[in-house]
Write an enzyme that holds these catalytic residues in place. Structure first.
Site, PDB file in Angstrom:
ATOM      1  N   LYS A   1     -10.510  -1.548  10.456  1.00  0.00           N
ATOM      2  CA  LYS A   1     -10.551  -2.733   9.598  1.00  0.00           C
ATOM      3  C   LYS A   1     -10.823  -4.007  10.394  1.00  0.00           C
ATOM      4  O   LYS A   1     -10.888  -5.104   9.829  1.00  0.00           O
ATOM      5  CB  LYS A   1      -9.241  -2.860   8.817  1.00  0.00           C
ATOM      6  CG  LYS A   1      -9.014  -1.709   7.825  1.00  0.00           C
ATOM      7  CD  LYS A   1      -7.757  -1.897   7.016  1.00  0.00           C
ATOM      8  CE  LYS A   1      -7.399  -0.664   6.207  1.00  0.00           C
ATOM      9  NZ  LYS A   1      -8.343  -0.393   5.104  1.00  0.00           N
TER      10      LYS A   1
ATOM     11  N   CYS B   1      -4.774   2.350  -3.728  1.00  0.00           N
ATOM     12  CA  CYS B   1      -3.532   2.878  -3.131  1.00  0.00           C
ATOM     13  C   CYS B   1      -2.366   1.919  -3.328  1.00  0.00           C
ATOM     14  O   CYS B   1      -1.496   1.778  -2.461  1.00  0.00           O
ATOM     15  CB  CYS B   1      -3.716   3.202  -1.649  1.00  0.00           C
ATOM     16  SG  CYS B   1      -4.834   4.579  -1.350  1.00  0.00           S
TER      17      CYS B   1
ATOM     18  N   GLN C   1      -4.531  -5.639   6.803  1.00  0.00           N
ATOM     19  CA  GLN C   1      -5.492  -6.539   6.173  1.00  0.00           C
ATOM     20  C   GLN C   1      -5.483  -7.944   6.776  1.00  0.00           C
ATOM     21  O   GLN C   1      -6.246  -8.793   6.338  1.00  0.00           O
ATOM     22  CB  GLN C   1      -5.199  -6.634   4.673  1.00  0.00           C
ATOM     23  CG  GLN C   1      -5.375  -5.338   3.924  1.00  0.00           C
ATOM     24  CD  GLN C   1      -6.815  -4.848   3.914  1.00  0.00           C
ATOM     25  OE1 GLN C   1      -7.754  -5.633   3.989  1.00  0.00           O
ATOM     26  NE2 GLN C   1      -6.992  -3.541   3.821  1.00  0.00           N
TER      27      GLN C   1
ATOM     28  N   ASP D   1       3.060  -4.917   8.153  1.00  0.00           N
ATOM     29  CA  ASP D   1       1.824  -4.180   7.938  1.00  0.00           C
ATOM     30  C   ASP D   1       0.671  -5.168   8.072  1.00  0.00           C
ATOM     31  O   ASP D   1       0.424  -5.979   7.183  1.00  0.00           O
ATOM     32  CB  ASP D   1       1.841  -3.526   6.557  1.00  0.00           C
ATOM     33  CG  ASP D   1       0.544  -2.801   6.222  1.00  0.00           C
ATOM     34  OD1 ASP D   1      -0.431  -2.928   6.984  1.00  0.00           O
ATOM     35  OD2 ASP D   1       0.508  -2.117   5.182  1.00  0.00           O
TER      36      ASP D   1
ATOM     37  N   HIS E   1       0.854  -1.179   0.000  1.00  0.00           N
ATOM     38  CA  HIS E   1       0.000   0.000   0.000  1.00  0.00           C
ATOM     39  C   HIS E   1       0.895   1.236   0.000  1.00  0.00           C
ATOM     40  O   HIS E   1       2.021   1.199   0.485  1.00  0.00           O
ATOM     41  CB  HIS E   1      -0.877  -0.045   1.262  1.00  0.00           C
ATOM     42  CG  HIS E   1      -1.955   0.975   1.340  1.00  0.00           C
ATOM     43  ND1 HIS E   1      -1.716   2.285   1.708  1.00  0.00           N
ATOM     44  CD2 HIS E   1      -3.305   0.881   1.143  1.00  0.00           C
ATOM     45  CE1 HIS E   1      -2.859   2.951   1.721  1.00  0.00           C
ATOM     46  NE2 HIS E   1      -3.838   2.134   1.383  1.00  0.00           N
TER      47      HIS E   1
END
Length: 418
Positions: free
Chosen positions: A238, A376, A215, A212, A135
């Site tokens: 999220k 993104c 997700q 990261d 991202h």
């Protein structure tokens, strides 16, 4: 037995969708005259009623600044705020609450590391490794740092199916590598990366590893001690929580060696005009009044996930993804983008001869919410030589019937041009 526990014990552990959906007020509406089917969960998940009520309760009953007040409201708000930190610690299996820092979101968490660890420990000629799947929030901060310090940014390529080229990654690592920052699961394609193996390889050359988890934390078991990552960044919104709240986990010894990110209240022990003494972690990185109400409400989102269990959530989402993938593959002109073997519940695709934005608008006319564009991840789209994709991403409250509506609508759309 709670309603949530009953929901996953129905039908031999299969999630009873309607019991879950009843907890999400926003789902019970019509959009353009059709029942809403919300498939934009990779952008943000919807919020169960207990999260909404917790936010209302804070502002209606407990509103106060935290940590320094001597009165009852301040004490209550502080207790609830710190209880969320305890829940996050357990949620990711961090060794201590001091290693859990609240931020505005994944983006700020990554920027915090780049701006503090990066500026202190990255020097000219050092190398930072990211991947093609990243991202923009895990690209731009490292580009800015490299420009400032004269460091070198290296990119892990991907295969045509959207999986990382792990052999290339191994060849990129060297004694010049100081940081590896890689997404756990791709927001654009759903690809799940073998990060435990990658972290071990990064450590073998003395590099730190930032994961990261934006997700992955809603779908996968994320155990920072088992993974042995140095940093983990993710966002509350999220994982069924409020917007404006993020988490940065960092290993104690690394956080203690990093300078503060911002100056102000809370991040200090003592201030004089001649010298300031900084506070201990995590408060050293939490300058100013935080997003108190949303952090407190975030606790209810974590409890929601814990009560359902990640295994039940993942099994349900995998069934949805498998059904959507198989059904959409039969649509004339359907082009899947990202076909990795191991994915979270993201289906990214194109329809031949139709722009992704047009597909999204036509689905919206049928009450179906998807995301369109580059998500993104413009370098990733360039890798596939496309402008963008249509992305349908699924959560625990989605149903097979909603998938069938998506397939029916896409079939009608494809017939217009194919």
């Amino acid at each position: 037995m709670s309603d949530l526990e009953a929901a996953i014990k129905t039908n031999s552990g299969i999630i009873a969708e309607e019991k879950i959906r009843a907890l999400f007020p926003i789902l019970h509406q019509e959009v353009n005259g059709k029942p809403l089917a919300y498939f934009d969960n990779a952008a943000t998940t919807q919020k169960p009623i207990q999260v909404i009520e917790a936010l209302k309760n804070y502002y209606g009953v407990d509103n106060s600044n935290i940590h320094r007040g001597a009165h009852t409201l301040a004490s209550r708000a502080t207790d609830y705020f710190e209880q969320t930190r305890e829940l996050v610690k357990t949620f990711i299996n961090a060794p201590s609450v001091e290693e859990v820092i609240f931020t505005k979101g994944t983006t700020e968490s990554i920027n915090l590391v780049a701006s503090t660890f990066g500026r202190k420990f990255i020097n000219a000629g050092d190398e930072i490794i990211i991947s093609t799947l990243e991202h923009h929030s895990n690209i731009v901060p490292w580009q800015m740092l490299c420009e400032e310090k004269g460091a070198i940014l290296k990119i892990i390529p991907i295969h045509d199916n959207g999986e990382l080229d792990l052999e290339a990654y191994k060849n990129l690592l060297s004694d010049k590598t100081k940081m590896v920052a890689v997404v756990h699961a791709s927001n654009a394609l759903g690809t799940i990366n073998p990060v435990k193996e990658m972290i071990t390889q990064a450590h073998s050359v003395g590099a730190k590893f930032l994961l990261d988890g934006a997700q992955s934390t809603a779908h996968l078991e994320v155990d920072v001690q088992d993974l042995n990552c140095d940093f983990l960044a993710f966002s509350a919104h999220k994982v069924y929580g409020p917007t404006g709240v993020g988490v940065l986990y960092g290993k104690r010894e690394v956080l203690e060696a990093m300078p503060p990110y911002q100056g102000g209240g809370e991040m200090i022990k003592e201030v004089s005009f001649s010298k300031t003494t900084y506070n201990d972690i995590p408060y050293k990185f939490e300058a100013g009044t935080p997003n108190i109400g949303d952090v407190i409400a975030f606790a209810e989102a974590i409890k929601f996930i814990n009560q359902l269990g990640k295994a039940a959530i993942r099994a349900h989402e995998n069934r949805l993804l498998a059904h959507a993938t198989e059904s959409c593959s039969k649509i004339n002109g359907f082009i899947p983008i990202g076909t990795a073997k191991d994915k979270v519940s993201v289906l990214s695709f194109g329809i031949n001869n139709i722009h992704p934005f047009d597909v999204g608008m036509m689905l919206d006319a049928s009450g179906i919410a998807v995301r369109t564009g580059h998500h993104c991840t413009q370098p990733l789209m360039e890798r596939f030589n496309i402008e963008g994709t249509v992305r349908a991403s699924f959560a625990v409250y989605n149903t097979m019937e909603e998938i069938d509506r998506l397939v029916e609508s896409l079939t009608k759309i494809s017939k217009r041009k194919n």
